[in-house]
Design an enzyme around this catalytic site. Structure first.
Site, PDB file in Angstrom:
ATOM      1  N   SER A 170      19.696  17.416  49.316  1.00  0.00           N
ATOM      2  CA  SER A 170      18.965  17.144  49.005  1.00  0.00           C
ATOM      3  C   SER A 170      18.708  17.069  47.442  1.00  0.00           C
ATOM      4  O   SER A 170      19.883  17.657  46.915  1.00  0.00           O
ATOM      5  CB  SER A 170      17.377  16.038  49.297  1.00  0.00           C
ATOM      6  N   HIS A 195      18.370   9.715  56.268  1.00  0.00           N
ATOM      7  CA  HIS A 195      18.269  11.321  55.164  1.00  0.00           C
ATOM      8  C   HIS A 195      17.170  12.146  55.571  1.00  0.00           C
ATOM      9  O   HIS A 195      16.407  12.416  55.987  1.00  0.00           O
ATOM     10  CB  HIS A 195      17.167  10.788  53.828  1.00  0.00           C
TER      11      HIS A 195
HETATM   12  C1  GTR Z   1      15.010  11.337  46.196  1.00  0.00           C
HETATM   13  C2  GTR Z   1      16.034  11.382  44.994  1.00  0.00           C
HETATM   14  C3  GTR Z   1      16.626  12.063  45.304  1.00  0.00           C
HETATM   15  C4  GTR Z   1      16.785  12.851  46.220  1.00  0.00           C
HETATM   16  C5  GTR Z   1      15.197  12.547  47.086  1.00  0.00           C
HETATM   17  C6  GTR Z   1      14.524  14.296  48.012  1.00  0.00           C
HETATM   18  O1  GTR Z   1      13.666  10.577  45.374  1.00  0.00           O
HETATM   19  O2  GTR Z   1      16.012  10.195  44.974  1.00  0.00           O
HETATM   20  O3  GTR Z   1      17.855  11.945  43.939  1.00  0.00           O
HETATM   21  O4  GTR Z   1      17.436  14.022  45.953  1.00  0.00           O
HETATM   22  O5  GTR Z   1      14.709  13.242  46.275  1.00  0.00           O
HETATM   23  O6  GTR Z   1      15.445  15.437  46.887  1.00  0.00           O
HETATM   24  O7  GTR Z   1      14.571  13.854  48.566  1.00  0.00           O
END
Ligand code: GTR
Length: 425
Positions: free
Chosen positions: A261, A402
């Site tokens: 991420s 995610h």
């Molecule tokens: C989210 C963000 C993403 C991603 C994520 C993370 O809120 O929009 O770009 O990086 O966080 O790091 O968990």
């Protein structure tokens, strides 16, 4: 709508643009609504000339690198300080005897200022130096493993998203919470080590006006192209690498930088800025990471800059809702890593990170890998879920959301075996 004025290119040009507020932004998840866009060709110089050979690529590399530095991540300072390592703990029979585990405090001294970060190191027992995965963790070193005696970071954790207050210290409650994302036993059983650091030790994840973390080590007044937090975290990975080069148990030629991420964005920028990383792995890095910005699918430049104003340099704001003006796109970030192998992983349900945009980014970097390494991405079409495609660029989209899973780690370990092991091409 909010009107913003940005100052660009010295003193003569002002650009006025409309930017959406967080409430007005609606993410696009419809492939039909992806605008027509043209990707800058990584093998064509800004003056239109085509890169003919590896030597010319070096010049084009510099051109692309500077654009990312000035317009996206910001420029990081050259490190001239000293790093002092102190072993805080050592367990020669960690993980029921399978590994050696150490906690090492790395104190970065720059003149009178200093900053400390703690590396948690798991190494397989071996008579020769071992390859390691290096990556930041989100929840403190004690969150990475189920072992119960890892010290808890004293750095502040992220700020409270509702109140903005920095009031959530790491605690016992977080112990082992991130263990499934790290799979330490699997990594060790495959002959690799793991070096991990809590990312907040290096720079706090909120807009603190350059006061704390590594930004605070330097006096320089921020400019529109000063390093944001992603660049600061990437810089910290290079300092971790400086230490790794002094550790006789680790093979510095086989350090794989990995991140998930926002820390996947960080791993990619670290890989682009420091060629000591032998392999670079981006897990669900999305916007500002592996995903193409010009597709405007899922998270966009404007929305990321509004939510996380500290991640990128201020110049990146020029492209809020103006992605077509970006002089670079993220396939060129991948190309900066060539010929060193890079692996990009997406997750089917993580549409915010635009899996297709991440695949197309790999495809867009492929010609550079073909020029430099003979082989980039082996396919032209996006593969089905759970069907990795592997060349010098590796890619998969797995089922699920995610996260980093055992499945992801198994692909990374296979990729590392392929490129760093006995069967390397
Ligand atoms: C989210 C963000 C993403 C991603 C994520 C993370 O809120 O929009 O770009 O990086 O966080 O790091 O968990």
């Amino acid at each position: 709508m909010k009107k913003s004025t940005f100052f660009i290119l010295g003193s003569v040009i002002f650009l006025t643009m409309n930017t959406l507020s967080a409430q007005e932004f609606v993410a696009n998840y419809d492939e039909e609504k992806v605008p027509e866009y043209t990707l800058p060709d990584p093998l064509v110089f800004s003056n239109g000339a085509r890169v003919q050979n590896k030597k010319e690529w070096d010049k084009r590399h510099t051109e692309i690198y500077k654009m990312f530095e000035n317009e996206v991540y910001g420029r990081s300072p050259v490190w001239k300080g000293k790093i002092i390592s102190t072993e805080l703990s050592s367990n020669l029979n960690a993980l029921n005897g399978a590994a050696i585990r150490k906690e090492i405090k790395l104190t970065l001294k720059n003149g009178k200022k200093e900053l400390s970060m703690v590396m948690l190191l798991y190494l397989p027992k071996s008579s020769t130096p071992v390859p390691v995965f290096l990556g930041y963790n989100f929840g403190g070193n004690h969150s990475v493993t189920e072992e119960t005696d890892i010290s808890i970071t004293s750095s502040w954790m992220r700020n409270n998203p509702t109140t903005g207050a920095v009031d959530n210290r790491a605690s016992e409650a977080g112990r082992g919470k991130g263990a499934s994302s790290w799979q330490v036993k699997e990594i060790i059983s495959r002959g690799y080590g793991l070096a991990t650091i809590y990312y907040g030790d290096v720079d706090p994840d909120f807009d603190d006006g350059f006061k704390n973390g590594v930004h605070g080590l330097y006096k320089k007044r921020p400019t529109n192209s000063s390093w944001g937090s992603i660049a600061a975290w990437a810089w910290g990975l290079s300092r971790a690498m400086d230490y790794i080069e002094t550790n006789k148990s680790i093979d510095p030629e086989r350090v794989i930088v990995m991140g998930h991420s926002r820390l996947g964005k960080t791993a990619l920028w670290a890989g682009a800025t420091d060629n000591r990383f032998a392999i670079v792995i981006s897990n669900n890095s999305g916007c500002g990471g592996a995903a193409l910005s010009k597709r405007i699918f899922g998270e966009t430049v404007g929305s990321i800059n509004r939510s996380f104003p500290h991640w990128f340099c201020d110049n990146f704001n020029k492209y809020n809702e103006k992605e077509e003006l970006l002089p670079v796109d993220q396939h060129q970030l991948l190309s900066l890593i060539a010929p060193r192998p890079v692996y990009v992983a997406s997750a089917e349900e993580d549409q915010w990170a635009d899996p297709k945009g991440e695949f197309l980014s790999c495809a867009g970097a492929s010609p550079v890998y073909t020029l430099l390494a003979g082989k980039g991405l082996p396919v032209l079409e996006m593969p089905a879920v759970n069907s990795p495609v592997v060349g010098f660029i590796g890619y998969h989209v797995r089922t699920g959301g995610h996260n980093v899973t055992l499945y992801d780690w198994q692909q990374y370990l296979d990729f590392a075996d392929l490129h760093l092991g006995k069967n390397k091409p």
